[in-house]
Design a protein around this motif. Structure first.
Motif, short mmCIF file in Angstrom:
data_model
loop_
_atom_site.label_atom_id
_atom_site.label_comp_id
_atom_site.label_asym_id
_atom_site.label_seq_id
_atom_site.Cartn_x
_atom_site.Cartn_y
_atom_site.Cartn_z
N ASP A 195 0.81 -1.22 0.00
CA ASP A 195 0.00 0.00 0.00
C ASP A 195 0.85 1.27 0.00
OD1 ASP A 195 -2.60 -1.30 0.23
OD2 ASP A 195 -1.94 -1.86 2.24
N ILE A 196 2.15 1.14 0.24
CA ILE A 196 3.03 2.30 0.35
C ILE A 196 3.40 2.82 -1.04
CG2 ILE A 196 5.22 3.18 1.25
CD1 ILE A 196 3.13 2.39 3.39
N SER A 197 3.21 4.11 -1.25
CA SER A 197 3.52 4.73 -2.55
C SER A 197 4.97 5.15 -2.64
CB SER A 197 2.64 5.97 -2.77
OG SER A 197 1.28 5.73 -2.56
N VAL A 198 5.55 5.59 -1.53
CA VAL A 198 6.90 6.16 -1.53
C VAL A 198 7.45 6.05 -0.11
CG1 VAL A 198 5.92 8.48 -1.13
CG2 VAL A 198 8.25 8.26 -2.03
N ALA A 199 8.76 5.91 0.01
CA ALA A 199 9.36 5.77 1.33
C ALA A 199 10.70 6.51 1.39
CB ALA A 199 9.57 4.31 1.70
N GLU A 200 10.98 7.05 2.56
CA GLU A 200 12.30 7.58 2.89
C GLU A 200 12.89 6.65 3.95
OE1 GLU A 200 14.07 10.91 2.25
OE2 GLU A 200 13.02 10.50 0.37
N VAL A 201 14.02 6.02 3.64
CA VAL A 201 14.62 5.07 4.57
C VAL A 201 16.03 5.53 4.91
CG1 VAL A 201 13.22 3.21 3.63
CG2 VAL A 201 15.57 3.50 2.83
N HIS A 202 16.55 4.98 6.01
CA HIS A 202 17.80 5.46 6.61
C HIS A 202 19.00 4.89 5.85
CE1 HIS A 202 19.86 7.23 10.15
NE2 HIS A 202 20.79 6.34 9.83
N ASP A 203 19.40 5.58 4.81
CA ASP A 203 20.53 5.13 3.99
C ASP A 203 21.81 5.87 4.38
OD1 ASP A 203 19.40 7.51 2.94
OD2 ASP A 203 20.46 7.20 1.05
N ALA A 204 22.23 5.73 5.63
CA ALA A 204 23.53 6.28 6.00
C ALA A 204 24.61 5.70 5.10
CB ALA A 204 23.84 5.99 7.46
N PRO A 229 9.35 3.70 -5.08
CA PRO A 229 10.41 4.70 -5.01
C PRO A 229 10.92 4.89 -3.58
CG PRO A 229 8.56 5.48 -6.33
CD PRO A 229 8.10 4.24 -5.64
N LEU A 230 12.22 4.74 -3.41
CA LEU A 230 12.86 4.95 -2.12
C LEU A 230 13.77 6.17 -2.18
CD1 LEU A 230 13.90 1.28 -1.13
CD2 LEU A 230 11.77 2.49 -0.63
N ASN A 231 13.68 7.00 -1.17
CA ASN A 231 14.52 8.18 -1.04
C ASN A 231 14.50 9.10 -2.26
OD1 ASN A 231 15.43 7.61 1.61
ND2 ASN A 231 16.87 6.11 0.79
N PRO A 232 13.31 9.57 -2.65
CA PRO A 232 13.26 10.53 -3.76
C PRO A 232 13.96 11.84 -3.43
CG PRO A 232 11.13 10.36 -2.68
CD PRO A 232 11.97 9.24 -2.14
N VAL A 260 5.80 14.61 3.27
CA VAL A 260 4.68 15.55 3.21
C VAL A 260 4.65 16.25 1.85
CG1 VAL A 260 3.78 17.72 4.16
CG2 VAL A 260 4.48 15.87 5.70
N GLU A 261 5.81 16.66 1.36
CA GLU A 261 5.87 17.27 0.02
C GLU A 261 5.35 16.30 -1.03
OE1 GLU A 261 7.86 20.73 -0.76
OE2 GLU A 261 6.38 20.57 0.84
N GLN A 262 5.74 15.04 -0.93
CA GLN A 262 5.28 14.04 -1.90
C GLN A 262 3.77 13.85 -1.83
OE1 GLN A 262 6.91 12.38 -4.28
NE2 GLN A 262 9.00 13.07 -3.82
N LEU A 263 3.23 13.71 -0.63
CA LEU A 263 1.79 13.46 -0.49
C LEU A 263 0.97 14.68 -0.91
CD1 LEU A 263 1.80 11.49 2.89
CD2 LEU A 263 1.39 10.57 0.60
N ARG A 264 1.55 15.86 -0.80
CA ARG A 264 0.85 17.06 -1.26
C ARG A 264 1.02 17.30 -2.76
NH1 ARG A 264 2.63 21.30 3.54
NH2 ARG A 264 1.01 20.76 5.06
N GLY A 265 1.86 16.51 -3.40
CA GLY A 265 2.07 16.65 -4.83
C GLY A 265 2.88 17.87 -5.23
N ARG A 266 3.77 18.31 -4.33
CA ARG A 266 4.52 19.52 -4.63
C ARG A 266 6.03 19.30 -4.57
NH1 ARG A 266 2.84 23.24 0.68
NH2 ARG A 266 4.38 22.39 2.12
N ALA A 267 6.46 18.09 -4.96
CA ALA A 267 7.88 17.75 -4.94
C ALA A 267 8.57 18.06 -6.26
CB ALA A 267 8.07 16.28 -4.58
N GLY A 268 7.88 18.68 -7.19
CA GLY A 268 8.52 19.11 -8.44
C GLY A 268 8.99 17.94 -9.29
N ILE A 326 10.33 13.30 7.13
CA ILE A 326 8.91 13.67 7.20
C ILE A 326 8.62 14.81 6.24
CG2 ILE A 326 7.09 14.56 8.71
CD1 ILE A 326 7.92 11.68 9.37
N PHE A 327 9.51 15.81 6.20
CA PHE A 327 9.34 16.93 5.28
C PHE A 327 9.18 16.43 3.85
CE2 PHE A 327 10.95 19.93 2.21
CZ PHE A 327 10.38 21.14 2.59
N GLU A 328 10.08 15.55 3.42
CA GLU A 328 10.03 15.06 2.04
C GLU A 328 8.72 14.31 1.77
OE1 GLU A 328 10.97 14.06 -1.90
OE2 GLU A 328 11.88 15.54 -0.56
#
Length: 407
Positions: A295-304, A340-343, A366-374, A362-364
């Motif tokens: 169900d996940i459309s996009v994720a940011e994961v800890h890629d140190a 998509p991981l870490n856009p 929210v931008e993705q879910l609002r459709g304003r990530a360019g 979280i910032f990224e």
């Protein structure tokens, strides 16, 4: 208990090197952006959570860091909580802000994470990372790393934090157990470097090919510099509220918090991935949100490191155990791919200012879910996941946070 929790506003400084900008100035920039996004005056918060890891070590502000920084913004007279949880500090601060809402203790909260890592003394900066391990038992750490990754040639490795040795040992274990290749690790890194080109807040915005990643300066086998996160400064803030609190704001596009789960590591056999901290926490988060990995459309994961992204893609259920490398190599984690991981470019390209990293994720999202990530927008993003880990203790992250957001 309140029925729903919302993100009303987010703000984030550019991540990078801010030698002439203070912690207070970074905090001000992030919070003012979040306030403008949420449509709220500064006096509208019922509580604040401040996340930071190294200010006490680097500047001597070892206590009341949040009270000092936030008073400059007129945020006073309310509860202010200071949080340190290694690289998971920002997401832990967010979790506490969410739970203040859930408990009914507040209607509107703000969580901010900040870090000033570039202080002109690389040796001192690297020494900060040692505190993310058990400093009382360094022999146990070395024993664990040897059990994971065996002996490794360190010639030419140069200056690096202890966590690059940790991730390298974990990567070698994965290569031995599942056949992961350096080419697959480089594919994940090259993908994130490409994503960051479209992120104006990223530390690095330079695309790299897989071959260029592999040709980078070696750190600890199999990792090269382009596979690893840089030393970064920056701040990020998020305003969280319940439905009643939302009525006090002028937020235009609030985002629902479907799950926010924090946990710590456990003693487990090093090859028992089913009991890995992220596997356990993501199962709880999926249950709390009533969704699954598909169900996940996009994720940011800890890629140190790029290897960490590959491991987390498996632990989060986006790929079967041992297949995260192939997932990256096939391009399925790229913008336009299946998951998509870490856009944003991830930690390795957007940057990793420890205390701010989790809220930057979280910032990224929210931008993705609002459709304003360019140009880095994931089409049709409706549900997003963040995974943020911190420290290392007995074979895995000492702490991790999994967050699920939706519209």
């Amino acid at each position: 208990m309140n029925d729903e929790v919302w993100i009303a506003g987010v703000g984030m400084t550019p991540f990078g090197i801010h030698r002439n900008t203070s912690v207070k100035q970074l905090v001000r920039s992030a919070i003012e952006d979040a306030r403008a996004d949420a449509g709220t005056p500064v006096g509208n918060f019922d509580a604040a959570v401040f996340g930071n890891v190294v200010q006490g070590l680097n500047e001597g502000q070892s206590s009341i860091a949040g009270q000092v920084a936030l008073r400059e913004l007129g945020i006073e007279g309310i509860p202010v909580y200071n949080v340190e949880n290694a690289c998971a500090t920002g997401s832990s601060a967010f979790n506490l802000a969410v739970n203040l809402i859930r408990s009914g203790s507040a209607d509107v909260t703000v969580a901010v994470g900040v870090e000033k890592m570039n202080i002109g003394d690389p040796t001192r900066t690297m020494a900060n990372f040692v505190g993310g391990t058990d400093v009382h038992d360094p022999v146990s750490l070395q024993r664990t790393l040897h059990e994971l990754g065996g002996d490794a040639d360190g010639d030419g490795a140069g200056r690096r934090s202890v966590f690059m040795d940790i991730y390298a040992a974990m990567a070698r274990a994965h290569m031995r157990n599942f056949g992961l290749t350096a080419h697959q690790i480089a594919a994940a890194a090259a993908k994130n470097h490409a994503h960051s080109v479209s992120n104006p807040r990223a530390h690095y915005r330079i695309a790299m090919s897989i071959d260029e990643v592999l040709a980078g300066r070696r750190l600890a086998e199999p990792l090269t510099v382009p596979m690893c996160a840089p030393i970064t400064d920056g701040a990020a803030a998020v305003i969280v509220c319940n439905t009643a609190g939302l009525g006090r704001l002028a937020a235009q596009a609030p985002i629902r918090v479907l799950a926010s789960v924090v946990g710590t590591g456990t003693d487990r056999p090093l090859d028992d991935y089913e009991r890995h901290i992220t596997r356990r926490l993501s199962a709880r988060a999926y249950e709390e949100a009533g969704v699954g990995p598909r169900d996940i459309s996009v994720a940011e994961v800890h890629d140190a490191t790029a290897f960490a992204e590959i491991l987390q893609s498996e632990m989060l259920g986006f790929a079967a155990l041992g297949e995260g490398g192939a997932l990256a190599e096939r391009g399925e984690t790229t913008i336009g791919g299946r998951i998509p991981l870490n856009p944003s470019g991830g930690l390795m390209s957007k940057g990793h200012p420890l205390g701010a990293t989790g809220i930057g994720q979280i910032f990224e999202l929210v931008e993705q879910l609002r459709g304003r990530a360019g140009d880095r927008q994931v089409d049709g993003a409706r549900m997003a996941l963040a995974e943020n880990g911190g420290g290392f203790h007995r074979g895995e992250e000492a702490v991790a946070v999994v967050t699920i957001l939706g519209i």
